[in-house]
Design an enzyme around this catalytic site. Structure first.
Site, PDB file in Angstrom:
ATOM      1  N   GLY A  35      -6.941   6.276  -2.148  1.00  0.00           N
ATOM      2  CA  GLY A  35      -5.594   5.703  -2.243  1.00  0.00           C
ATOM      3  C   GLY A  35      -5.428   4.948  -3.546  1.00  0.00           C
ATOM      4  O   GLY A  35      -6.374   4.321  -4.018  1.00  0.00           O
ATOM      5  N   ASP A 176      -6.136  -2.967   0.606  1.00  0.00           N
ATOM      6  CA  ASP A 176      -6.449  -3.569   1.911  1.00  0.00           C
ATOM      7  C   ASP A 176      -7.484  -4.688   1.847  1.00  0.00           C
ATOM      8  O   ASP A 176      -7.665  -5.415   2.816  1.00  0.00           O
ATOM      9  CB  ASP A 176      -6.983  -2.507   2.888  1.00  0.00           C
ATOM     10  CG  ASP A 176      -5.927  -1.471   3.242  1.00  0.00           C
ATOM     11  OD1 ASP A 176      -4.736  -1.813   3.160  1.00  0.00           O
ATOM     12  OD2 ASP A 176      -6.289  -0.330   3.580  1.00  0.00           O
ATOM     13  N   VAL A 309       5.783   0.633  -0.186  1.00  0.00           N
ATOM     14  CA  VAL A 309       6.265  -0.390  -1.135  1.00  0.00           C
ATOM     15  C   VAL A 309       5.078  -1.258  -1.578  1.00  0.00           C
ATOM     16  O   VAL A 309       4.980  -1.681  -2.718  1.00  0.00           O
ATOM     17  CB  VAL A 309       7.341  -1.277  -0.431  1.00  0.00           C
ATOM     18  CG1 VAL A 309       7.582  -2.560  -1.195  1.00  0.00           C
ATOM     19  CG2 VAL A 309       8.637  -0.496  -0.295  1.00  0.00           C
ATOM     20  N   VAL A 540       0.261 -26.448 -13.740  1.00  0.00           N
ATOM     21  CA  VAL A 540       0.308 -25.125 -14.382  1.00  0.00           C
ATOM     22  C   VAL A 540      -0.697 -25.042 -15.527  1.00  0.00           C
ATOM     23  O   VAL A 540      -1.152 -23.965 -15.893  1.00  0.00           O
ATOM     24  CB  VAL A 540       1.727 -24.764 -14.907  1.00  0.00           C
ATOM     25  CG1 VAL A 540       2.728 -24.732 -13.783  1.00  0.00           C
ATOM     26  CG2 VAL A 540       2.180 -25.686 -16.022  1.00  0.00           C
TER      27      VAL A 540
END
Length: 788
Positions: A35, A176, A309, A540
């Site tokens: 995949g 996954d 998606v 940040v």
């Protein structure tokens, strides 16, 4: 001899540099299989460019193993430019296919012939456990396959001698995150981005109509995506293959949903992994859940299946950096391999690239599935790793509020405060600490507007429902200021007395760290400060000593990367254009350096690596050469405080003047865009987990103190990720490691990745290899894992 001193390494090792390795005469084949996953292209780019950099030939193997079996035009030599402009693309440009032929010996014989004809004896496979297992079988049969080909007269005896063994290095590309032996697989973070974007959008419509949404995410055999997205959005319920709900879950879930509605919550989110099962191994479908909610509660319920998606779209900054690191490391592993070296996987452990034996990982991954088939679900969760188990436990603690009668009250009051500039993920951290504190029996207080608000008495008790829906909100809901406590010590002490504050959790940046140092110094004068205090880094700039990462830095990095992608597109359209982009960070070059690595920039100017006019001149010459190729655009990042005199304007004017007639120049200052926006999945998850851990530490310290005042150094700490561990470091100890003038740590881990950025941009650079040469076994029981 020059030694490396690293207390985390079992024995001192000689420093090794890339210059000691050569790829002359070697050929590397790179393929993507199984995949697709976002970030695969970044890995392919890194393998190709690193291979060419060390003098090896690199071949694309198109369409995975099918292309290897078919040969011909499917195996083509790559050059530097053939991987330009693919970093920001999802999927894989060299294609991927499931291949039946390769499963037969006949197919592998053809594949071996095609590789030997091109002298390819080094294979870099990017795919899942099936693809990597196939590569290992191929490697173990290699010498026999060559003997057979020679016997059939398809290759000569010389070729058998010369290409006698095959080296295999794997990188795991799978959305996954279902592969044991690595904390993150390439593509997982990007898939989480897609999921969270959808959930954020759905939450606004669900709230308007008071709806319940059932969202189905990918993960046939692994619930990682479902679990982390549930943690990152504060879902009401989650269904995972590894941890099925207990019998009677239908009743429990409906009770939980109605309780949440009773607490004025206008929506419910239920997340289902596509492979979700009950304790009898029977599938639980999203439709089934919808019907149950409608039947029992009568709620307006909708199902959204995210499907493919999740595989699509541009890779996140995290995945690009991960894949680039892995790709470079894979080439180094191939160069260092000997016939005795087993096939390995380049993986991520905490914050470090490590190599682990391929088959050990595959067996452990298959062990999870076996445990699930045999209904040994506790074992399945443990085999997934401490990080998965930790995620699950924290999710349960944050999602399900026990009745007050079941919570043992401690009588302690714990306050939470935000300090410094806002950072995306701060609110997720506050939510997590408040809920963990309440579940551990404390009374939680929120301090508004930093130390200034603390001094003015802007303190309120905060409850479980008050922090509902906070995870996806950017900025700081509590309000945050840069003010330090020194001027307000009397007032702060008085407020702590008035509200009987027994512990303090500070979420913030460098000011929060300085604030803790000031409170520690004032302990002699004010006994109110003799309590446990812990800081969770959130800025940040990622410049807090004691942690490799800060909450908010990943969101800022994604903002920079997205902007750079758009700018590169604009530059490609106009041709012969160079963009100079200024990033935030104070004196810390983290955003500029990592942004450059993630966006494929040509150079990044940072304070930590001083530069002069000669360096600027050499960069201009480099770009002039680049304009003669097919890649007629340039991207240069500059940290806002990298040099007092070489300002963004100065560099822009210099480039414009020197590039006259060759390229023109544009500049862009990103500014406060980098502090805003919804937090990335990484920052939500990191903020949630690290704050939960900080609150557990607070509980432990309060228990140990038994109501007495504490003065020891280890009661004022910074909690952070250091290499592979979560560590509590006393601020007193961190003083030695801090450059206070420039507000940065004296040693910063990411500077080791700087040569990577330069090599991938076609500069000569010295890359240290000392930490990565040995194969490691998968740890069965780590101290405290730093995996996100």
């Amino acid at each position: 001899m020059d030694y490396v001193e690293d207390p985390s390494m079992a024995k001192t090792s000689f420093r090794k540099f890339l210059e000691h390795l050569s790829g002359d005469g070697k050929a590397i084949g790179v393929l993507t299989s199984g995949g697709d996953a976002q970030g695969m292209n970044a890995a392919v780019r890194a393998v190709v460019r690193m291979g060419i950099y060390v003098g090896a030939k690199v071949y694309f193997i198109y369409e995975g193993y099918q292309g290897m079996v078919d040969g011909g035009k499917n195996i083509i030599e790559a050059d530097w430019e053939s991987v330009s402009n693919i970093l920001q693309m999802g999927g894989t440009v060299i294609g991927s296919a499931r291949c039946k032929d390769f499963r037969s010996r006949e197919g592998r014989l053809k594949a071996a012939q095609n590789l030997v004809q091109r002298g390819i004896t080094n294979l870099c496979v990017i795919g899942g456990d099936g693809s990597l297992t196939g590569a290992n079988i191929f490697r173990s049969e290699w010498s026999q396959l060559l003997e057979e080909l020679a016997a059939q007269g398809k290759i000569d005896k010389e070729a058998v001698k010369e290409h006698g063994h095959l080296n295999v290095v794997g990188m795991v590309g799978s959305i996954d995150n279902d592969f044991c032996g690595t904390d993150m697989t390439i593509g997982t973070d990007s898939a989480l981005h897609r999921i969270i974007e959808v959930i954020d959008a759905i939450m606004t419509t669900a709230q308007s109509h008071q709806r319940t949404f059932v969202l189905e995410v990918m993960g046939r055999h692994c619930g990682y995506l479902a679990l982390v997205s549930a943690l990152a959005c504060g879902a009401d319920w989650v269904f995972l293959p590894e941890s099925p709900p207990e019998d009677g879950w239908q009743e429990t879930m409906c009770t939980k949903l109605s309780e949440n509605r009773a607490r004025k919550k206008r929506l419910n989110i239920i997340i289902v992994a596509e492979g979700a099962i009950d304790s009898q191994n029977k599938p639980i479908s999203s439709e089934q859940i919808k019907e149950l909610v409608v039947r029992q509660l009568g709620y307006d319920t909708r199902v959204t299946i995210l499907g493919h998606v999740q595989r699509g779209g541009t890779p996140s900054a995290f995945d690009r950096i991960l894949a680039s690191r892995m790709g470079v490391e894979a080439v180094v592993a191939l160069l260092q391999a000997t016939p005795e070296t087993p096939a390995c996987v380049v993986s991520l452990s905490g914050n470090q690239a490590v190599r682990v034996p391929l088959m050990e990982c595959v067996q452990m991954t298959q062990g999870v599935q076996k445990a699930m088939d045999e209904r040994r679900f506790k074992d399945a969760v443990q085999l997934r790793g401490r990080s998965f188990e930790g995620n699950l436990n924290i999710y349960k603690q944050l999602a399900i509020k026990l009745p007050d009668s079941q919570i043992q009250k401690t009588g302690f009051n714990v306050a939470v405060i935000n300090v410094g500039a806002p950072a995306a993920g701060m609110n997720a951290a506050v939510r997590s600490s408040v809920r963990v504190g309440i579940s551990e029996g404390h009374k939680m207080f929120a301090i508004y507007d930093g130390f200034e608000g603390f001094a003015k008495g802007q303190i309120k008790e905060i409850g479980w429902s008050d922090v509902g829906g906070w995870t996806g909100q950017g900025g700081s809901i509590l309000g945050t200021k840069r003010t330090l406590p020194k001027k307000h010590l009397e007032e702060i002490a008085a407020q702590m007395r008035a509200h009987s504050i027994n512990a303090l959790l500070v979420i913030g940046g460098f000011e929060a760290y300085l604030g803790l140092l000031e409170l520690a110094a004032a302990r002699e004068q004010h006994e109110e400060f003799r309590i446990p205090m812990v800081m969770v880094p959130a800025t940040v700039s990622n410049n807090v000593p004691g942690s490799d990462f800060s909450i908010g830095a990943d969101t800022a990095l994604n903002t920079i990367t997205d902007t750079c992608d758009r700018i590169k597109q604009s530059a490609s359209g106009t041709k012969r254009r160079v963009f100079i982009i200024e990033t935030m960070g104070g004196y810390c070059g983290y955003l500029a350096n990592m942004g450059a690595l993630a966006a494929g920039a040509d150079a990044a100017y940072i304070f930590e690596e001083p530069f002069d006019i000669r360096d600027l001149q050499s960069n201009v010459e480099h770009l002039t050469e680049k304009m003669k190729t097919t890649i007629q655009r340039g991207l240069v990042l500059r940290n806002e405080s990298c040099s007092e005199n070489y300002t963004t304007d100065f560099i822009y004017q210099l480039y414009s003047e020197e590039g006259k007639g060759v390229f023109d120049c544009r500049k862009n200052v990103l500014g406060h865009m980098q502090q805003g926006g919804a937090p990335s999945p990484f920052d939500r998850n990191f903020g949630t987990k690290i704050s939960a851990r900080a609150m557990q530490w607070v509980s432990m310290k309060l228990k140990e103190a038994r109501g007495k005042k504490i003065v020891s150094d280890d009661s004022i700490c910074v909690l952070g990720i250091c290499k592979r561990k979560l560590l509590f470091r006393p601020v007193a100890e961190l003083k030695e490691e801090t450059d206070f003038e420039h507000r940065i740590p004296k040693a910063q881990w990411w500077l080791k990745l700087r040569p990577l950025m330069k090599i991938l941009a076609k500069y000569k650079a010295s890359l240290e290899l000392s930490e990565s040469t040995q194969l490691e076994h998968i740890p069965q029981d780590q101290e405290e894992p730093a995996a996100i």
